[in-house]
Design an enzyme around this catalytic site. Structure first.
Site, mmCIF file in Angstrom:
data_model
loop_
_atom_site.group_PDB
_atom_site.id
_atom_site.type_symbol
_atom_site.label_atom_id
_atom_site.label_comp_id
_atom_site.label_asym_id
_atom_site.label_seq_id
_atom_site.Cartn_x
_atom_site.Cartn_y
_atom_site.Cartn_z
ATOM 1 N N ASP A 193 30.837 40.185 45.703
ATOM 2 C CA ASP A 193 31.653 40.854 46.720
ATOM 3 C C ASP A 193 32.771 41.623 46.007
ATOM 4 O OD1 ASP A 193 32.667 41.497 49.232
ATOM 5 O OD2 ASP A 193 33.841 39.648 49.405
ATOM 6 N N GLU A 196 33.615 47.095 44.498
ATOM 7 C CA GLU A 196 33.707 48.572 44.537
ATOM 8 C C GLU A 196 34.429 49.109 43.303
ATOM 9 O OE1 GLU A 196 34.433 46.439 46.997
ATOM 10 O OE2 GLU A 196 32.519 46.799 47.994
ATOM 11 N N ASP A 202 31.461 44.710 55.930
ATOM 12 C CA ASP A 202 32.129 44.156 57.111
ATOM 13 C C ASP A 202 31.899 44.992 58.363
ATOM 14 O OD1 ASP A 202 32.963 42.348 55.283
ATOM 15 O OD2 ASP A 202 35.027 43.076 55.158
HETATM 16 O O1 MIG Z 1 38.442 40.809 51.812
HETATM 17 O O2 MIG Z 1 35.057 36.724 50.697
HETATM 18 O O3 MIG Z 1 32.596 41.699 52.916
HETATM 19 O O4 MIG Z 1 31.512 39.239 53.563
HETATM 20 O O5 MIG Z 1 33.238 37.046 53.722
HETATM 21 C C1 MIG Z 1 37.427 40.041 52.360
HETATM 22 C C2 MIG Z 1 35.544 36.981 51.970
HETATM 23 C C3 MIG Z 1 36.541 39.564 51.254
HETATM 24 C C4 MIG Z 1 34.613 40.624 52.221
HETATM 25 C C5 MIG Z 1 33.146 40.502 52.425
HETATM 26 C C6 MIG Z 1 32.866 39.369 53.367
HETATM 27 C C7 MIG Z 1 33.450 38.089 52.804
HETATM 28 C C8 MIG Z 1 34.939 38.253 52.557
HETATM 29 N N1 MIG Z 1 35.173 39.404 51.683
#
Ligand code: MIG
Length: 651
Positions: A257, A260, A333
């Protein structure tokens, strides 16, 4: 263009490629998003081409055609280096594009099952309660995801000692119940002089720096953090090895996650002036930004491969062309609203035709509160999407399958179960995608390029060549207009038959999603199970949907153990099922062109639907068969044969 919102036809719009965390959850007009795929397809029935713009800088595609009929694409840096891909049709072009950028490998079969996730299941106790609920209720589930709260204050590659005191024991117990575990790993490493990963990385110069040598830091979940420079091979190898501990205690897959990379700052990401060393030919972040996640996924994938010796499962939020070689992707999201169920359909189809065969959206919606009806419709859709995961955010209403009224739970269970029954068909499509790049789920125009109507249909899709889904994406909808392309179609649930190349009005009670089998096709299904490999299956179901106008058909099926690399040594089955039909005679053949993998079933359970005559005699490998079951009302014939047989004649 991969992960973009909007209709499948991108004409008239402008899109930007710059991997972006949309922190507040995306809406229809949000662009750019997490993944950048600078590749597009053009088609008008007769002419087809594709452009792959091999440039990782921020780029744009402007399809707001001018008066001369021109449109433009370009980038803020780098070379004007692009591939013009010609082909007879869009499938052809996707095959060629994935020849350049690579194809998905055959994933572990368990990763095609149902995944349950939440931000976060925050303790051992909670996870145990979750897993036993699935098994008690007989709702199939293969995978549980561990979101950021499993860690010690968000330090990657650690566990929270209070809430997860015995992770190895927990994972072992889950494994005994048939669950796999996927843990989240973010790229940001907490700046903490006491923390091993930070210490080691600083010592070896593994983190990104500015030109003047100063370490780059940015705020993410652990607070002030540093970021691995994945353009260096030594860093990728180190990152691969960091996974060893997790993998050794039984973790099965990794979820990347925030790659980017997302940073809680004005620009939302790393400073573009940060340097990446790139093994001797350094350049700035503005060049490597869109490839940061790709390189991270590469390292993660290789780590799992090295320490698990099985097919890796990696899930990535960001990506660039080629990410399909290392990771499945999800659309980040979204929200728990009907519009987002709808929006996910063309978005995922678009990802498929962009080389990303293994993608899904958060089922039920991520932010905001889901509800029974929305979750039911979303699960119906998700059951036929490549990546099948229910995920929801912190502080939202729980949305596990049983979270709403029982009537919803029943239907949700039915559709998750159906996913497992369709597994031979779905797995076969993943195998094919790994060979050709042609996606598992497809916009209609990919299968019916001669039918211009299909070019504007964004909310129906094909699952392979033989199944069409027309999901319901509005509340309280009990009837719906469905476009069926050329051919005859059979509603999988009602058995109703329709002639295609027109719209029909379909009944859409909550209990069903419109799902159509192309008449004439051969469909393989299996028994239901609670997870992949739960039990020995006894039979493979072969359903033959006969059609007046279809005189012959074949279907090739790939099978292997679903987890190891033994298939590379030839341990797989390749079976070609085919039939020919004339007047009152049907001949069905099974050709085993490779049969080194030992199946765990030994019977084929046939059903021939829409059979036009009452069978008088049936021969199996030339020997007269005594037992079968013919139902004249349903025009259907059932029979069972051993898997060592190769020929059936029905007359
Ligand atoms: O800023 O890890 O898209 O799936 O549950 C949020 C927490 C960070 C974003 C991800 C989401 C995940 C969440 N993450």
């Amino acid at each position: 263009l991969g992960e973009k919102t909007g209709f499948i036809n991108k004409k008239g719009k402008k899109y930007t490629m710059w991997n972006t965390d949309v922190f507040k959850a995306h809406i229809e007009t949000t662009d750019p998003l997490y993944i950048s795929i600078p590749f597009y397809l053009a088609t008008d029935c007769n002419n087809n081409y594709g452009i792959y713009f091999d440039n990782s800088y921020k780029s744009f595609f402007d399809f707001r055609v001018n008066q001369k009929g021109e449109y433009t694409f370009g980038a803020l840096g780098g070379k004007l280096d692009y591939y013009f891909i010609s082909g007879n049709n869009s499938k052809d072009i996707i095959k060629k594009y994935t020849k350049i950028t690579g194809k998905m490998n055959i994933p572990p079969k368990w990763s095609l099952g149902y995944h349950q996730s939440r931000y976060s299941y925050a303790s051992e106790v909670e996870v145990k309660k979750l897993s036993s609920n699935f098994r008690e209720k007989n709702i199939p589930c293969d995978v549980i995801h561990f979101d950021i709260h499993y860690m010690d204050d968000y330090r990657v590659f650690t566990w929270d000692k209070n809430n997860f005191p015995r992770p190895k024991k927990l994972i072992n117990e889950l494994a005994e119940d048939g669950f796999k575990v996927v843990n989240i790993i973010d790229p940001g490493v907490k700046k903490d002089p006491e923390y091993e990963v930070y210490k080691k990385g600083v010592k070896n110069d593994y983190f990104c720096r500015y030109l003047d040598g100063k370490l780059y830091t940015g705020d993410v979940w652990p607070g002030e953090s540093v970021f691995p420079d994945f353009t260096k091979k030594a860093v990728r190898d180190w990152w691969s090895d960091l996974h060893q501990k997790l993998l050794n205690i039984g973790v099965n897959g990794i979820w990347n996650d925030m790659n980017e990379p997302a940073v809680f700052s004005k620009t939302n990401t790393m400073d573009v002036e940060v340097v990446h060393e790139n093994d001797g030919s350094p350049d700035l972040h503005k060049r490597f930004h869109n490839q940061y996640a790709l390189l991270e996924a590469m390292a993660t994938y290789r780590g799992i491969k090295k320490y698990k010796k099985e097919r890796p499962f990696v899930l990535s939020r960001a990506g660039f062309s080629g990410i399909q070689r290392y990771a499945a992707t999800w659309t980040g999201d979204n929200r728990s609203i009907w519009e987002h169920l709808k929006l996910s359909i063309p978005m995922l189809l678009n990802m498929g035709v962009s080389g990303l065969s293994f993608s899904g959206a958060d089922i039920g919606g991520f932010t905001g509160d889901s509800n029974g009806e929305l979750l039911t419709r979303w699960t119906q859709l998700g059951a036929f999407m490549p990546f099948f995961r229910n995920h929801s955010s912190l502080q939202t209403k729980n949305q596990e399958p049983w979270s709403f009224a029982e009537k919803y739970e029943k239907i949700i269970k039915k559709f998750i179960t159906l996913r497992y029954q369709f597994m031979p068909y779905i797995y076969n499509l993943f195998y094919k995608a790994s060979e050709t790049g042609v996606p598992v789920v497809r916009p209609l125009f990919l299968e019916f390029p001669d039918d211009k109507k299909t070019y504007t249909i964004s909310y129906e899709f094909m699952i392979g060549e033989n199944i069409l889904a027309a999901p319901v994406y509005e509340p309280d909808q009990d009837k719906k207009l469905v476009y069926l392309p050329k051919g005859n179609w059979i509603n999988y649930f009602s058995g109703d038959k329709y002639e295609g190349k027109k719209y029909i009005i379909e009944d859409t009670p909550l209990s069903n999603m419109p799902l159509y089998i192309k008449s004439g096709s051969i469909l393989v299904l299996t028994e239901k199970s609670n997870y992949i490999g739960e039990k020995e299956t006894k039979d493979l179901n072969i359903n033959v949907f006969l059609d007046e106008k279809v005189a012959s058909k074949n279907y090739s099926l790939y099978e292997d153990d679903g987890i190891s690399y033994d298939y590379k040594n030839g341990d797989y089955n390749h079976k070609i099922f085919s039939y020919t039909k004339e007047n009152e005679r049907i001949e069905f053949n099974i050709k085993n062109s490779n049969c080194k993998y030992k199946n765990n079933y030994n019977k084929y359970l046939f059903s021939f639907e829409n059979i036009s005559f009452k069978p008088g005699e049936i021969y199996v490998d030339g020997k007269k068969k005594e037992k079968w079951n013919y139902n004249p009302q349903a025009n259907s014939l059932n029979l069972k044969i051993n898997t060592n047989k190769e020929n059936i004649v029905i007359m």
